[in-house]
Design a protein around this motif. Structure first.
Motif, PDB file in Angstrom:
ATOM      1  N   ARG A 104      24.745  27.985  34.807  1.00 29.74           N
ATOM      2  CA  ARG A 104      24.160  28.656  33.757  1.00 29.74           C
ATOM      3  C   ARG A 104      25.236  29.167  32.793  1.00 29.74           C
ATOM      4  O   ARG A 104      25.036  29.082  31.411  1.00 29.74           O
ATOM      5  N   LYS A 105      26.272  29.827  33.235  1.00 30.40           N
ATOM      6  CA  LYS A 105      27.394  30.150  32.258  1.00 30.40           C
ATOM      7  C   LYS A 105      27.945  29.095  31.718  1.00 30.40           C
ATOM      8  O   LYS A 105      28.152  29.288  30.483  1.00 30.40           O
ATOM      9  N   ALA A 106      28.328  28.030  32.231  1.00 28.48           N
ATOM     10  CA  ALA A 106      28.946  26.672  31.780  1.00 28.48           C
ATOM     11  C   ALA A 106      27.914  26.409  30.593  1.00 28.48           C
ATOM     12  O   ALA A 106      28.292  25.818  29.549  1.00 28.48           O
ATOM     13  N   GLU A 107      26.482  26.176  30.974  1.00 29.27           N
ATOM     14  CA  GLU A 107      25.674  25.618  29.849  1.00 29.27           C
ATOM     15  C   GLU A 107      25.526  26.717  28.732  1.00 29.27           C
ATOM     16  O   GLU A 107      25.486  26.080  27.502  1.00 29.27           O
ATOM     17  N   LEU A 108      25.702  27.781  28.897  1.00 25.17           N
ATOM     18  CA  LEU A 108      25.386  28.889  27.798  1.00 25.17           C
ATOM     19  C   LEU A 108      27.075  29.081  27.173  1.00 25.17           C
ATOM     20  O   LEU A 108      26.932  28.768  25.832  1.00 25.17           O
ATOM     21  N   GLY A 109      28.038  28.766  27.911  1.00 24.99           N
ATOM     22  CA  GLY A 109      29.452  28.625  27.208  1.00 24.99           C
ATOM     23  C   GLY A 109      29.213  27.398  26.187  1.00 24.99           C
ATOM     24  O   GLY A 109      29.966  27.380  25.211  1.00 24.99           O
TER      25      GLY A 109
END
Length: 473
Positions: free
Chosen positions: A166-171
Protein backbone atom coordinates in the motif's frame (compact mmCIF):
# COMPACT_ATOMS: atom_id res chain seq x y z
CA UNK A 1 2.48 -5.07 22.44
CA UNK A 2 4.66 -2.70 24.47
CA UNK A 3 5.35 -3.68 28.07
CA UNK A 4 5.18 -1.14 30.93
CA UNK A 5 8.97 -0.95 31.00
CA UNK A 6 9.09 -0.32 27.24
CA UNK A 7 6.56 2.50 27.51
CA UNK A 8 8.42 4.15 30.42
CA UNK A 9 11.72 3.86 28.53
CA UNK A 10 10.25 5.40 25.36
CA UNK A 11 8.64 8.25 27.31
CA UNK A 12 11.98 8.91 29.00
CA UNK A 13 13.66 9.04 25.57
CA UNK A 14 10.94 11.39 24.37
CA UNK A 15 11.48 13.69 27.35
CA UNK A 16 15.24 13.67 26.80
CA UNK A 17 14.96 14.36 23.06
CA UNK A 18 13.29 17.73 23.37
CA UNK A 19 11.41 16.97 20.16
CA UNK A 20 7.74 17.53 19.44
CA UNK A 21 5.47 14.51 19.48
CA UNK A 22 5.19 14.39 15.67
CA UNK A 23 8.95 14.78 15.18
CA UNK A 24 9.74 12.10 17.75
CA UNK A 25 7.28 9.61 16.22
CA UNK A 26 8.92 10.03 12.82
CA UNK A 27 12.19 8.65 14.17
CA UNK A 28 12.94 4.98 13.30
CA UNK A 29 11.72 2.58 15.97
CA UNK A 30 9.36 5.12 17.55
CA UNK A 31 5.69 4.38 18.28
CA UNK A 32 2.79 5.94 16.40
CA UNK A 33 1.54 9.37 17.41
CA UNK A 34 -1.77 8.07 18.86
CA UNK A 35 0.12 5.50 20.96
CA UNK A 36 2.48 8.18 22.31
CA UNK A 37 -0.51 10.34 23.22
CA UNK A 38 -2.13 7.47 25.15
CA UNK A 39 1.10 6.80 27.06
CA UNK A 40 1.49 10.47 27.98
CA UNK A 41 -2.06 10.43 29.32
CA UNK A 42 -1.23 7.33 31.38
CA UNK A 43 1.87 9.09 32.75
CA UNK A 44 -0.24 12.12 33.69
CA UNK A 45 -2.56 9.81 35.66
CA UNK A 46 0.42 8.29 37.47
CA UNK A 47 0.11 4.91 35.78
CA UNK A 48 3.63 5.19 34.29
CA UNK A 49 6.79 6.37 36.06
CA UNK A 50 8.53 8.85 33.72
CA UNK A 51 10.57 12.04 34.21
CA UNK A 52 9.28 15.51 33.49
CA UNK A 53 9.95 17.10 30.09
CA UNK A 54 12.81 19.12 31.68
CA UNK A 55 16.24 17.65 30.88
CA UNK A 56 19.76 18.05 32.14
CA UNK A 57 21.44 21.07 30.64
CA UNK A 58 18.23 23.10 30.26
CA UNK A 59 19.01 26.75 30.73
CA UNK A 60 17.08 28.76 33.34
CA UNK A 61 17.22 32.09 31.52
CA UNK A 62 16.16 35.35 33.11
CA UNK A 63 14.48 37.95 30.97
CA UNK A 64 16.90 40.28 29.12
CA UNK A 65 19.87 38.25 30.44
CA UNK A 66 22.55 36.89 28.12
CA UNK A 67 22.70 33.15 27.47
CA UNK A 68 25.77 31.36 28.85
CA UNK A 69 28.44 30.49 26.31
CA UNK A 70 28.15 26.85 27.36
CA UNK A 71 24.47 26.87 26.33
CA UNK A 72 25.33 28.48 22.97
CA UNK A 73 28.04 25.91 22.25
CA UNK A 74 25.73 23.00 23.16
CA UNK A 75 22.97 24.46 20.97
CA UNK A 76 25.31 24.78 18.00
CA UNK A 77 26.57 21.24 18.54
CA UNK A 78 23.04 19.81 18.65
CA UNK A 79 21.95 21.77 15.59
CA UNK A 80 24.95 20.61 13.60
CA UNK A 81 24.17 17.07 14.72
CA UNK A 82 20.85 17.18 12.85
CA UNK A 83 18.38 18.47 15.44
CA UNK A 84 16.11 21.27 14.25
CA UNK A 85 16.60 24.74 15.80
CA UNK A 86 13.12 24.63 17.36
CA UNK A 87 13.85 21.25 18.99
CA UNK A 88 17.19 22.56 20.32
CA UNK A 89 15.42 25.58 21.76
CA UNK A 90 12.87 23.40 23.56
CA UNK A 91 15.58 21.13 24.91
CA UNK A 92 17.83 23.87 26.27
CA UNK A 93 15.15 26.36 27.32
CA UNK A 94 16.08 28.94 24.70
CA UNK A 95 13.42 31.48 23.74
CA UNK A 96 12.99 30.33 20.13
CA UNK A 97 14.51 28.40 17.29
CA UNK A 98 15.43 31.69 15.62
CA UNK A 99 17.90 32.42 18.42
CA UNK A 100 19.51 29.01 17.93
CA UNK A 101 19.71 29.62 14.16
CA UNK A 102 21.50 32.92 14.77
CA UNK A 103 24.04 31.17 17.02
CA UNK A 104 24.67 28.58 14.32
CA UNK A 105 25.22 31.24 11.65
CA UNK A 106 27.42 33.25 13.97
CA UNK A 107 29.49 30.15 14.69
CA UNK A 108 29.87 29.62 10.95
CA UNK A 109 31.07 33.21 10.51
CA UNK A 110 27.84 34.62 9.11
CA UNK A 111 27.65 38.42 8.83
CA UNK A 112 25.23 40.40 10.98
CA UNK A 113 23.08 43.31 9.90
CA UNK A 114 21.40 45.94 11.93
CA UNK A 115 17.86 45.08 13.12
CA UNK A 116 15.13 46.52 10.97
CA UNK A 117 11.66 47.26 12.23
CA UNK A 118 9.91 45.13 14.86
CA UNK A 119 11.07 41.85 13.34
CA UNK A 120 14.53 42.14 14.78
CA UNK A 121 16.39 39.81 12.34
CA UNK A 122 18.83 40.49 9.55
CA UNK A 123 18.42 39.44 5.92
CA UNK A 124 20.31 36.17 6.35
CA UNK A 125 18.24 35.25 9.40
CA UNK A 126 15.04 36.12 7.57
CA UNK A 127 16.07 34.05 4.55
CA UNK A 128 16.92 31.10 6.78
CA UNK A 129 13.63 31.42 8.62
CA UNK A 130 11.72 31.59 5.34
CA UNK A 131 13.54 28.51 4.05
CA UNK A 132 12.70 26.65 7.27
CA UNK A 133 9.04 27.61 7.04
CA UNK A 134 8.87 26.65 3.37
CA UNK A 135 10.34 23.23 4.16
CA UNK A 136 7.79 22.71 6.93
CA UNK A 137 4.99 23.85 4.60
CA UNK A 138 6.13 21.47 1.85
CA UNK A 139 6.22 18.59 4.32
CA UNK A 140 2.72 19.39 5.58
CA UNK A 141 1.41 19.71 2.04
CA UNK A 142 2.79 16.30 1.18
CA UNK A 143 1.27 14.82 4.32
CA UNK A 144 -2.07 16.44 3.45
CA UNK A 145 -1.89 15.00 -0.06
CA UNK A 146 -1.14 11.57 1.39
CA UNK A 147 -4.07 11.79 3.78
CA UNK A 148 -6.32 12.93 0.93
CA UNK A 149 -5.36 9.83 -1.02
CA UNK A 150 -5.92 7.65 2.03
CA UNK A 151 -9.46 8.98 2.40
CA UNK A 152 -10.35 6.75 -0.55
CA UNK A 153 -9.96 3.81 1.82
CA UNK A 154 -11.82 4.28 5.15
CA UNK A 155 -9.84 1.39 6.70
CA UNK A 156 -6.48 3.06 6.17
CA UNK A 157 -4.84 4.96 9.03
CA UNK A 158 -1.56 6.82 9.25
CA UNK A 159 0.54 6.51 6.05
CA UNK A 160 3.42 4.93 7.97
CA UNK A 161 1.15 2.14 9.28
CA UNK A 162 0.34 0.79 5.81
CA UNK A 163 1.76 -2.38 4.33
CA UNK A 164 4.69 -2.02 1.94
CA UNK A 165 2.39 -2.78 -0.98
CA UNK A 166 0.00 0.00 0.00
CA UNK A 167 2.91 2.37 0.68
CA UNK A 168 4.27 1.80 -2.81
CA UNK A 169 0.82 2.31 -4.30
CA UNK A 170 0.32 5.54 -2.33
CA UNK A 171 3.85 6.73 -3.11
CA UNK A 172 3.38 6.27 -6.84
CA UNK A 173 0.16 8.30 -6.73
CA UNK A 174 1.93 11.09 -4.82
CA UNK A 175 4.76 11.13 -7.36
CA UNK A 176 2.45 10.96 -10.38
CA UNK A 177 -0.33 13.33 -9.27
CA UNK A 178 1.60 15.79 -7.06
CA UNK A 179 5.14 15.61 -8.43
CA UNK A 180 6.87 14.75 -5.15
CA UNK A 181 10.41 13.43 -5.14
CA UNK A 182 11.06 9.82 -4.29
CA UNK A 183 13.28 10.60 -1.32
CA UNK A 184 10.58 12.79 0.23
CA UNK A 185 8.00 10.05 -0.28
CA UNK A 186 10.30 7.49 1.34
CA UNK A 187 10.77 9.76 4.37
CA UNK A 188 7.05 10.37 4.74
CA UNK A 189 6.12 6.69 4.46
CA UNK A 190 9.10 5.47 6.52
CA UNK A 191 10.17 2.80 4.05
CA UNK A 192 13.57 2.00 2.57
CA UNK A 193 14.16 2.47 -1.12
CA UNK A 194 14.83 -1.24 -1.69
CA UNK A 195 11.58 -2.27 0.00
CA UNK A 196 9.70 0.44 -1.90
CA UNK A 197 11.07 -0.67 -5.28
CA UNK A 198 10.36 -4.33 -4.54
CA UNK A 199 6.76 -3.54 -3.56
CA UNK A 200 6.34 -1.26 -6.59
CA UNK A 201 7.45 -4.01 -8.98
CA UNK A 202 5.19 -6.53 -7.21
CA UNK A 203 2.27 -4.11 -7.57
CA UNK A 204 3.05 -3.78 -11.27
CA UNK A 205 2.94 -7.54 -11.71
CA UNK A 206 -0.33 -7.69 -9.76
CA UNK A 207 -1.87 -4.96 -11.94
CA UNK A 208 -0.79 -6.76 -15.11
CA UNK A 209 -2.35 -10.00 -13.87
CA UNK A 210 -5.55 -8.23 -12.84
CA UNK A 211 -5.83 -6.75 -16.35
CA UNK A 212 -5.26 -10.17 -17.94
CA UNK A 213 -7.80 -11.84 -15.63
CA UNK A 214 -10.34 -9.09 -16.36
CA UNK A 215 -9.92 -9.59 -20.12
CA UNK A 216 -10.30 -13.37 -19.83
CA UNK A 217 -13.33 -13.06 -17.56
CA UNK A 218 -14.94 -10.62 -19.99
CA UNK A 219 -14.29 -13.00 -22.89
CA UNK A 220 -15.80 -15.99 -21.04
CA UNK A 221 -18.80 -13.93 -19.90
CA UNK A 222 -19.53 -12.67 -23.40
CA UNK A 223 -18.97 -16.15 -24.89
CA UNK A 224 -21.77 -17.42 -22.62
CA UNK A 225 -24.02 -14.66 -24.01
CA UNK A 226 -23.93 -13.00 -20.59
CA UNK A 227 -25.54 -16.03 -18.96
CA UNK A 228 -22.76 -17.29 -16.67
CA UNK A 229 -22.31 -16.34 -13.05
CA UNK A 230 -18.86 -16.18 -11.45
CA UNK A 231 -18.59 -19.94 -10.80
CA UNK A 232 -19.09 -20.94 -14.42
CA UNK A 233 -17.00 -18.02 -15.65
CA UNK A 234 -14.15 -19.22 -13.47
CA UNK A 235 -14.58 -22.81 -14.70
CA UNK A 236 -14.64 -21.59 -18.30
CA UNK A 237 -11.41 -19.61 -17.90
CA UNK A 238 -9.67 -22.39 -15.97
CA UNK A 239 -10.59 -25.11 -18.47
CA UNK A 240 -10.15 -23.11 -21.66
CA UNK A 241 -13.80 -23.65 -22.58
CA UNK A 242 -13.92 -20.00 -23.71
CA UNK A 243 -11.73 -20.89 -26.68
CA UNK A 244 -8.49 -19.53 -25.17
CA UNK A 245 -5.61 -21.18 -23.36
CA UNK A 246 -6.53 -22.48 -19.87
CA UNK A 247 -5.63 -20.08 -17.06
CA UNK A 248 -5.67 -20.79 -13.33
CA UNK A 249 -7.72 -18.11 -11.57
CA UNK A 250 -9.17 -17.84 -8.09
CA UNK A 251 -12.81 -17.24 -7.29
CA UNK A 252 -11.87 -13.95 -5.66
CA UNK A 253 -10.15 -12.69 -8.83
CA UNK A 254 -13.15 -13.59 -10.97
CA UNK A 255 -15.65 -11.98 -8.62
CA UNK A 256 -13.59 -8.78 -8.43
CA UNK A 257 -13.25 -8.63 -12.23
CA UNK A 258 -16.99 -9.16 -12.73
CA UNK A 259 -17.86 -6.60 -10.07
CA UNK A 260 -15.51 -3.93 -11.46
CA UNK A 261 -16.58 -4.72 -15.03
CA UNK A 262 -20.32 -4.60 -14.19
CA UNK A 263 -20.76 -8.15 -15.52
CA UNK A 264 -24.04 -9.37 -14.08
CA UNK A 265 -26.20 -12.02 -15.71
CA UNK A 266 -29.91 -11.25 -15.83
CA UNK A 267 -31.80 -12.95 -13.02
CA UNK A 268 -35.47 -12.06 -13.39
CA UNK A 269 -38.28 -14.46 -12.59
CA UNK A 270 -41.82 -14.35 -13.91
CA UNK A 271 -44.84 -16.40 -12.97
CA UNK A 272 -46.13 -18.67 -15.75
CA UNK A 273 -49.80 -18.14 -16.63
CA UNK A 274 -50.48 -21.04 -18.97
CA UNK A 275 -51.59 -24.44 -17.68
CA UNK A 276 -52.51 -27.64 -19.47
CA UNK A 277 -54.61 -29.06 -16.62
CA UNK A 278 -58.12 -30.02 -17.82
CA UNK A 279 -59.46 -32.05 -14.93
CA UNK A 280 -59.18 -35.79 -14.23
CA UNK A 281 -60.28 -37.70 -17.37
CA UNK A 282 -58.77 -41.00 -16.17
CA UNK A 283 -56.77 -42.55 -13.38
CA UNK A 284 -53.38 -40.98 -12.75
CA UNK A 285 -50.27 -43.12 -13.14
CA UNK A 286 -48.13 -43.60 -10.04
CA UNK A 287 -45.72 -40.84 -8.96
CA UNK A 288 -42.65 -43.07 -9.27
CA UNK A 289 -39.90 -40.62 -8.09
CA UNK A 290 -41.86 -39.99 -4.86
CA UNK A 291 -40.16 -41.40 -1.73
CA UNK A 292 -41.89 -42.59 1.39
CA UNK A 293 -40.88 -39.47 3.32
CA UNK A 294 -42.59 -37.19 0.79
CA UNK A 295 -39.42 -36.11 -1.05
CA UNK A 296 -38.52 -37.01 -4.65
CA UNK A 297 -35.56 -38.82 -6.14
CA UNK A 298 -34.84 -37.41 -9.58
CA UNK A 299 -31.43 -39.05 -9.89
CA UNK A 300 -30.47 -41.79 -12.33
CA UNK A 301 -27.40 -44.00 -12.28
CA UNK A 302 -27.28 -44.35 -16.08
CA UNK A 303 -28.68 -42.53 -19.12
CA UNK A 304 -32.18 -43.44 -20.33
CA UNK A 305 -33.50 -44.61 -16.96
CA UNK A 306 -35.58 -41.60 -15.86
CA UNK A 307 -36.63 -38.61 -17.98
CA UNK A 308 -38.86 -35.65 -17.16
CA UNK A 309 -40.92 -33.49 -19.50
CA UNK A 310 -43.26 -30.50 -19.47
CA UNK A 311 -44.32 -27.51 -21.58
CA UNK A 312 -43.40 -23.84 -21.05
CA UNK A 313 -44.66 -20.66 -22.71
CA UNK A 314 -42.89 -17.58 -24.17
CA UNK A 315 -44.46 -14.30 -25.35
CA UNK A 316 -42.92 -12.65 -28.42
CA UNK A 317 -43.87 -10.00 -31.01
CA UNK A 318 -47.51 -8.95 -31.29
CA UNK A 319 -48.55 -10.98 -28.26
CA UNK A 320 -47.83 -14.25 -30.07
CA UNK A 321 -46.94 -17.27 -27.98
CA UNK A 322 -44.25 -19.90 -28.52
CA UNK A 323 -44.24 -23.19 -26.61
CA UNK A 324 -41.34 -25.52 -25.85
CA UNK A 325 -41.65 -29.21 -24.91
CA UNK A 326 -38.28 -30.74 -23.92
CA UNK A 327 -37.39 -34.21 -22.62
CA UNK A 328 -34.64 -34.04 -19.96
CA UNK A 329 -32.57 -37.07 -18.91
CA UNK A 330 -32.20 -37.13 -15.11
CA UNK A 331 -28.79 -38.84 -15.39
CA UNK A 332 -27.08 -35.54 -16.17
CA UNK A 333 -29.75 -33.03 -17.20
CA UNK A 334 -29.23 -33.49 -20.95
CA UNK A 335 -32.06 -32.26 -23.18
CA UNK A 336 -32.30 -35.46 -25.22
CA UNK A 337 -35.07 -34.09 -27.46
CA UNK A 338 -37.35 -31.07 -27.75
CA UNK A 339 -40.07 -29.59 -29.91
CA UNK A 340 -41.18 -25.99 -30.48
CA UNK A 341 -44.67 -24.98 -31.63
CA UNK A 342 -47.18 -22.13 -31.69
CA UNK A 343 -49.77 -24.33 -29.94
CA UNK A 344 -49.47 -26.26 -26.65
CA UNK A 345 -51.32 -29.30 -27.95
CA UNK A 346 -50.77 -33.06 -28.08
CA UNK A 347 -48.87 -32.76 -31.36
CA UNK A 348 -46.18 -30.71 -29.53
CA UNK A 349 -45.58 -33.12 -26.63
CA UNK A 350 -46.01 -36.21 -28.81
CA UNK A 351 -43.33 -35.02 -31.25
CA UNK A 352 -40.70 -34.51 -28.53
CA UNK A 353 -41.45 -37.93 -27.02
CA UNK A 354 -41.32 -39.60 -30.44
CA UNK A 355 -37.94 -37.95 -31.11
CA UNK A 356 -36.66 -39.33 -27.81
CA UNK A 357 -38.08 -42.82 -28.43
CA UNK A 358 -36.41 -42.93 -31.86
CA UNK A 359 -32.95 -42.64 -30.30
CA UNK A 360 -33.48 -45.51 -27.84
CA UNK A 361 -31.66 -48.71 -28.86
CA UNK A 362 -33.45 -51.98 -29.45
CA UNK A 363 -34.10 -53.96 -26.28
CA UNK A 364 -33.36 -51.01 -24.01
CA UNK A 365 -34.22 -51.32 -20.29
CA UNK A 366 -37.47 -49.70 -19.13
CA UNK A 367 -37.47 -45.91 -19.18
CA UNK A 368 -39.66 -43.89 -16.83
CA UNK A 369 -41.14 -40.67 -18.28
CA UNK A 370 -42.35 -38.34 -15.54
CA UNK A 371 -44.70 -35.44 -16.29
CA UNK A 372 -47.38 -33.31 -14.67
CA UNK A 373 -51.11 -34.11 -14.86
CA UNK A 374 -51.83 -32.01 -17.95
CA UNK A 375 -54.35 -33.19 -20.53
CA UNK A 376 -51.69 -33.69 -23.20
CA UNK A 377 -50.00 -36.36 -21.05
CA UNK A 378 -53.29 -38.22 -20.58
CA UNK A 379 -54.21 -38.31 -24.25
CA UNK A 380 -54.60 -41.49 -26.24
CA UNK A 381 -51.68 -40.58 -28.53
CA UNK A 382 -49.26 -40.04 -25.60
CA UNK A 383 -50.24 -43.31 -23.99
CA UNK A 384 -49.80 -45.12 -27.31
CA UNK A 385 -46.28 -43.79 -27.82
CA UNK A 386 -45.29 -44.87 -24.30
CA UNK A 387 -46.75 -48.33 -24.77
CA UNK A 388 -45.10 -48.92 -28.16
CA UNK A 389 -41.71 -47.57 -26.98
CA UNK A 390 -41.54 -49.43 -23.68
CA UNK A 391 -41.76 -46.22 -21.66
CA UNK A 392 -43.32 -46.32 -18.19
CA UNK A 393 -45.56 -43.35 -17.40
CA UNK A 394 -45.19 -41.43 -14.14
CA UNK A 395 -47.23 -38.40 -13.12
CA UNK A 396 -47.12 -35.68 -10.46
CA UNK A 397 -49.85 -35.20 -7.92
CA UNK A 398 -52.45 -32.52 -8.59
CA UNK A 399 -51.33 -28.96 -7.74
CA UNK A 400 -47.86 -30.07 -6.64
CA UNK A 401 -45.21 -28.22 -8.68
CA UNK A 402 -42.34 -29.70 -6.62
CA UNK A 403 -43.39 -33.12 -7.87
CA UNK A 404 -41.75 -32.15 -11.16
CA UNK A 405 -38.99 -30.02 -9.66
CA UNK A 406 -36.27 -31.31 -12.00
CA UNK A 407 -38.17 -29.99 -15.00
CA UNK A 408 -39.10 -26.71 -13.32
CA UNK A 409 -35.45 -26.16 -12.46
CA UNK A 410 -34.46 -26.53 -16.10
CA UNK A 411 -37.14 -24.06 -17.17
CA UNK A 412 -35.93 -21.58 -14.56
CA UNK A 413 -32.37 -21.76 -15.87
CA UNK A 414 -33.52 -21.46 -19.48
CA UNK A 415 -35.62 -18.36 -18.83
CA UNK A 416 -32.94 -16.67 -16.72
CA UNK A 417 -30.23 -17.27 -19.31
CA UNK A 418 -32.21 -16.78 -22.51
CA UNK A 419 -35.56 -15.08 -22.10
CA UNK A 420 -35.92 -12.82 -19.05
CA UNK A 421 -34.38 -9.37 -19.13
CA UNK A 422 -34.47 -9.09 -22.93
CA UNK A 423 -36.96 -7.33 -25.18
CA UNK A 424 -38.62 -9.89 -27.46
CA UNK A 425 -41.45 -7.58 -28.59
CA UNK A 426 -39.93 -7.26 -32.07
CA UNK A 427 -38.98 -10.92 -32.47
CA UNK A 428 -41.20 -13.06 -34.63
CA UNK A 429 -42.22 -16.55 -33.48
CA UNK A 430 -40.04 -18.09 -36.19
CA UNK A 431 -36.97 -16.10 -35.12
CA UNK A 432 -37.57 -16.97 -31.48
CA UNK A 433 -37.91 -20.66 -32.33
CA UNK A 434 -34.44 -20.43 -33.90
CA UNK A 435 -33.11 -18.82 -30.71
CA UNK A 436 -34.64 -21.63 -28.65
CA UNK A 437 -33.06 -24.33 -30.82
CA UNK A 438 -29.66 -22.62 -30.61
CA UNK A 439 -29.91 -22.36 -26.82
CA UNK A 440 -30.92 -26.01 -26.39
CA UNK A 441 -27.97 -27.15 -28.49
CA UNK A 442 -25.61 -24.88 -26.56
CA UNK A 443 -27.01 -26.15 -23.25
CA UNK A 444 -26.28 -29.70 -24.36
CA UNK A 445 -22.93 -29.23 -26.11
CA UNK A 446 -21.34 -25.99 -24.91
CA UNK A 447 -22.63 -24.92 -21.50
CA UNK A 448 -20.48 -25.80 -18.49
CA UNK A 449 -22.36 -27.72 -15.80
CA UNK A 450 -21.25 -28.63 -12.29
CA UNK A 451 -20.94 -32.36 -11.55
CA UNK A 452 -19.76 -34.13 -8.41
CA UNK A 453 -17.48 -37.07 -9.26
CA UNK A 454 -15.80 -39.01 -6.50
CA UNK A 455 -16.51 -36.26 -3.98
CA UNK A 456 -14.86 -33.61 -6.20
CA UNK A 457 -16.61 -30.80 -8.07
CA UNK A 458 -16.02 -30.93 -11.83
CA UNK A 459 -17.20 -28.46 -14.48
CA UNK A 460 -17.82 -29.99 -17.91
CA UNK A 461 -20.32 -29.85 -20.75
CA UNK A 462 -23.05 -32.50 -20.67
CA UNK A 463 -22.07 -33.96 -24.03
CA UNK A 464 -18.37 -33.83 -23.17
CA UNK A 465 -18.90 -35.65 -19.90
CA UNK A 466 -20.92 -38.39 -21.58
CA UNK A 467 -18.11 -38.94 -24.07
CA UNK A 468 -15.60 -38.97 -21.22
CA UNK A 469 -17.63 -41.57 -19.33
CA UNK A 470 -18.19 -43.70 -22.43
CA UNK A 471 -21.90 -42.96 -22.91
CA UNK A 472 -23.43 -42.03 -26.22
CA UNK A 473 -24.13 -38.30 -26.34
Amino acid sequence: MYSKEDRERILADFAASGLSGNAFCRLPGSPSRPALGRWLAQAARGELDVPERSVRGRCEHAKHARYPEETKREAVSLARGGMSPAAVARRLGVASGDVVSSWVRRAAGGARMAPKGAVGMNAAEAAARIAELEAELAEERMRTAALRELMRDPKAGDPASLSNSRKAELGERLRRDYGYRLRDVLTLLRISKSSYEYARRANGRAEARAAEVSARVRHAFEASRRRYGYRRVRASVASGADGLEPMAVSEREVRRAMREGAMRPVRTRRRARWTSYRGEPDERPANLPLRGDGSHDFSAGEPDRLVVTDVTEFAVAGGAKVYLSPVIDCFDGMPVSWSVSRRPDSALVDSSLLAYAARLPEGHPPVTAHSDGGATYRSRSWKGICERSGIVRSMSRRGRCPDNARMEGFFGTLKEELYNGRDWSRTSPEEFAGELDAYMEWYRDGRLKLFVEGGAKVYDTIAGRRRRLGHAA
